[in-house]
Design a protein around this motif. Structure first.
Motif, PDB file in Angstrom:
ATOM      1  N   ILE A  82       0.809  -1.063   0.074  1.00 24.16           N
ATOM      2  CA  ILE A  82      -0.028   0.083   0.021  1.00 24.16           C
ATOM      3  C   ILE A  82       0.921   1.235   0.031  1.00 24.16           C
ATOM      4  N   LEU A 112      -0.647  -5.962   5.273  1.00 23.91           N
ATOM      5  CA  LEU A 112      -0.176  -4.972   4.232  1.00 23.91           C
ATOM      6  C   LEU A 112       1.170  -4.255   4.750  1.00 23.91           C
ATOM      7  N   ILE A 144      -3.709  -0.122  -3.689  1.00 19.87           N
ATOM      8  CA  ILE A 144      -3.133  -1.301  -2.942  1.00 19.87           C
ATOM      9  C   ILE A 144      -2.953  -2.551  -3.990  1.00 19.87           C
ATOM     10  N   ILE A 161      -8.852  -4.410   5.618  1.00 19.54           N
ATOM     11  CA  ILE A 161      -9.247  -3.238   4.987  1.00 19.54           C
ATOM     12  C   ILE A 161     -10.523  -2.608   5.101  1.00 19.54           C
TER      13      ILE A 161
END
Length: 267
Positions: A82, A112, A144, A161
């Motif tokens: 990200i 992430l 992303i 998310i």
């Protein structure tokens, strides 16, 4: 940092004037808009997939921020990557990253990682941006990139998310960028892609994942699409529908080796 366009002049026109002219012929600004949680868009060269992309995004009520889930074609960078700061450039100008939403998502996720390397030469997010800018010039993004992984990781990432997004409490829309079956005869591609579209229509990422594995479906964005379906359900999605499906053969006339393109809306 500013992420400069890597594919202008290849996947889409290089100059602002020519890009605006091309997109104007692909989108329908008068199309009736619908509220959506997620949207699935193809990411090939505009001459092949632009009609599907334009028709699909024209039917969506865009929000201030689009969280775009791309695939990792290059193998560069982190598996789950990200960018939380900076902006992206296209021939239509600058598109800023929504840092507040991006940082909230990153904080919520153990998978992430803050990483720009996976994004530098990746086209799956870049080619979607001019459509968004054309329709809403002050739009922001959260980019992303998602590499190949296990279904359980896609589901965990979807949950993370969704939770990170909810904590900010502002509207947004999610997008998965994917092409469908690659380089097979039209009949084969349509049959395989039909299995994927059926699974998405049922909001069943497990069915989609298993169909792709069992049938060796070369859908390049299986990862972001699984994540999208998973997170949309957490955010209250109840249905998904196909806007348009076609193949590269519908443009090239070569039906012996096609790529499939699907535009879908999840609400």
């Amino acid at each position: 940092m500013i992420r400069k366009p890597a594919w202008a002049g290849q996947f889409y026109p290089q100059t602002e004037a020519s890009l605006r002219k091309m997109i104007s012929g692909l989108v329908d600004v008068s199309s009736e808009k619908q509220e959506a949680i997620g949207v699935i868009m193809p990411h090939a060269g505009y001459v092949y997939s632009g009609y599907v992309a334009g028709l699909t995004i024209s039917k969506v009520e865009l929000k201030k921020t689009v969280i775009i889930l791309g695939t990792n074609h290059t193998g560069a960078g982190q598996r789950f990557s990200i960018m939380t700061k900076g902006s992206w450039m296209t021939p239509l100008g600058e598109i800023k990253i929504d840092t507040e939403i991006a940082e909230s998502i990153l904080k919520e996720s153990v998978l992430l990682k803050e990483d720009s390397l996976a994004h530098m030469q990746e086209h799956s997010i870049e080619v979607e941006l001019p459509f968004l800018q054309y329709l809403k010039n002050d739009i922001k993004i959260v980019p992303i990139v998602i590499a190949q992984a296990e279904l359980s990781e896609y589901q965990q990432l979807g949950k993370d998310i969704a939770e990170g997004f909810k904590k900010v409490g502002r509207p947004g829309i999610f997008m998965a960028s994917t092409d469908m079956t690659h380089y097979e005869p039209k009949e084969s591609a349509e049959a395989k892609d039909g299995l994927i579209i059926e699974a998405i229509s049922g909001l069943d990422e497990e069915k989609m994942y298993k169909a792709a594995v069992k049938n060796s479906i070369s859908m390049c964005g299986l990862a972001p699409t699984c994540v999208l379906v998973s997170l949309c359900k957490i955010l209250g999605a109840r249905k998904a529908g196909l806007v348009k499906y076609q193949t590269s053969g519908d443009v090239s006339g070569d039906y012996n080796s096609v790529v499939g393109y699907a535009g879908m809306i999840i609400s």
